[in-house]
Enzyme design. Structure first.
Site, PDB file in Angstrom:
ATOM      1  N   ARG A 119     -14.029  -7.125   0.736  1.00 38.59           N
ATOM      2  CA  ARG A 119     -12.671  -6.887   0.060  1.00 38.59           C
ATOM      3  C   ARG A 119     -11.688  -7.792   1.132  1.00 38.59           C
ATOM      4  NH1 ARG A 119     -10.045  -2.248   0.683  1.00 38.59           N
ATOM      5  NH2 ARG A 119      -8.356  -3.723   0.321  1.00 38.59           N
ATOM      6  N   ASP A 139     -16.236   8.087  -4.031  1.00 42.34           N
ATOM      7  CA  ASP A 139     -15.265   8.387  -2.799  1.00 42.34           C
ATOM      8  C   ASP A 139     -15.191   9.769  -2.810  1.00 42.34           C
ATOM      9  OD1 ASP A 139     -13.103   6.840  -1.605  1.00 42.34           O
ATOM     10  OD2 ASP A 139     -12.088   6.923  -3.624  1.00 42.34           O
ATOM     11  N   HIS A 181      -6.283   0.933  -7.831  1.00 43.83           N
ATOM     12  CA  HIS A 181      -6.722   0.125  -6.487  1.00 43.83           C
ATOM     13  C   HIS A 181      -7.496  -1.270  -6.602  1.00 43.83           C
ATOM     14  CE1 HIS A 181      -7.449  -0.972  -2.190  1.00 43.83           C
ATOM     15  NE2 HIS A 181      -8.100   0.137  -1.789  1.00 43.83           N
ATOM     16  N   ARG A 241       0.757  -1.333  -0.232  1.00 43.33           N
ATOM     17  CA  ARG A 241      -0.091  -0.331   0.391  1.00 43.33           C
ATOM     18  C   ARG A 241       0.788   1.699  -0.436  1.00 43.33           C
ATOM     19  NH1 ARG A 241      -5.810   1.445   1.441  1.00 43.33           N
ATOM     20  NH2 ARG A 241      -5.635   3.173   2.342  1.00 43.33           N
ATOM     21  N   CYS A 283     -16.449   3.221  -1.693  1.00 35.80           N
ATOM     22  CA  CYS A 283     -14.850   2.012  -0.984  1.00 35.80           C
ATOM     23  C   CYS A 283     -14.791   2.750   0.208  1.00 35.80           C
ATOM     24  CB  CYS A 283     -13.951   2.534  -1.977  1.00 35.80           C
ATOM     25  SG  CYS A 283     -12.950   3.703  -2.265  1.00 35.80           S
ATOM     26  N   GLN A 309      -9.185  -3.209  -4.785  1.00 35.01           N
ATOM     27  CA  GLN A 309     -11.288  -2.628  -3.996  1.00 35.01           C
ATOM     28  C   GLN A 309     -11.843  -3.376  -5.197  1.00 35.01           C
ATOM     29  OE1 GLN A 309     -11.898  -0.771  -1.041  1.00 35.01           O
ATOM     30  NE2 GLN A 309     -14.141  -1.004  -2.572  1.00 35.01           N
TER      31      GLN A 309
END
Length: 303
Positions: A288, A220, A129, A102, A260, A132
């Protein structure tokens, strides 16, 4: 398929295989059936950014698959003292069986993958990402029983999640409409890549146009990690790009609303919509875990 750095690393067949595996693993977990497919295997998790869902879901996934997740804050390892990424990647390849990163820069995770001899997973970068989006597709399939030919609408900042959504939709055959203010469009190279794949991608500055007849509404945060200094400007620029009840009414009557997380209620989404009947946000967050289990198993379960 050695790594998952971008959604573009996956084919339509790969995605459907992962979704089927994730659904199977989810059902087995609900029945209390846990298989130690990754017994004695370890996943190094390099984190340059804070996290809730990414860290917990990866650690739990490894634990329930019989393996071990090692959380590595970059400040606590030699990367934080200037060790070349190539050296870190080569050394970790001798110790563990996979790496999840990450990271701040997409170049970092790409370089880790370049020098690693073990699978590498992009757990978030400034460009994409993909983990996700696998969870998102699993959630959409659960609620719609299909993913092809649906209309996916993104409202807000064309950020890293949006970039991966565009590629994911293109690969599986979903139509995607992006509503964002001028200057907040998604990465142009990724849009071109999605269209080359055959994706139906439209970009507008009108949220109502994008939301019309949508199957999925997605947003988001307006202020992502690293954007805090631009907070007031972003709030002003993105103020008209909120998912609220008026926008939901423009979508299909059974449209689902996705986010998300973490969410800033009252900014990119209203409280009543986030907790309303169209919201699948917390199912999406749970997925997830299941999607990443399937991904880890595909990459690290290979002999």
């Amino acid at each position: 398929m050695k790594d998952l750095i971008s959604m573009a690393d996956l084919s339509n067949e790969d995605i459907h295989e992962l979704l089927d595996s994730a659904q199977d693993l989810k059902e087995k977990r609900a029945r209390g059936k846990i298989n130690e497919f990754l017994k004695n295997k370890s996943l190094a998790m390099i984190f340059e950014k804070p996290s809730t869902r990414t860290r917990v879901s990866f650690e739990v996934a490894m634990s329930e698959l019989g393996g071990h997740g090692l959380y590595l804050n970059y400040k606590d390892i030699q990367l934080g003292r200037g060790e070349p990424i190539s050296d870190t990647a080569e050394v970790l390849s001798r110790y563990v069986h996979g790496i999840a990163g990450r990271v701040n820069s997409h170049d970092t995770i790409s370089e880790i993958a370049k020098y690693s001899t073990i699978p590498v997973i992009n757990a978030l970068s400034d460009l994409e990402h993909p983990c996700q989006i696998l969870a998102d597709l699993l959630t959409i399939q659960e609620y719609r029983n299909r993913i092809k030919n649906l209309k996916f609408t993104w409202v807000g900042d064309g950020n890293n999640v949006c970039n991966s959504v565009i590629l994911g939709c293109a690969i599986v055959g979903m139509n995607i409409a992006i509503a964002c203010p001028e200057g907040y469009e998604p990465n142009n190279d990724i849009v071109k890549q999605a269209k080359k794949i055959g994706g139906n991608v439209s970009i507008t500055h009108d949220p109502a146009e994008a939301a019309d007849n949508a199957d999925i509404l997605y947003t988001d945060v307006w202020i992502s990690m690293g954007d805090e200094e631009e907070r007031e400007k972003r709030l002003n620029d993105l103020g008209d790009y909120q998912i609220n009840s008026r926008l939901v009414d423009l979508a299909k009557h059974d449209a689902i609303v996705m986010h998300c997380l973490p969410a800033h209620r009252g900014e990119e989404i209203t409280e009543d919509v986030l907790n309303g009947p169209h919201s699948v946000i917390f199912d999406q967050a749970e997925n997830r875990l299941h999607a990443q289990k399937a991904l880890i198993l595909k990459l690290m379960g290979q002999k």
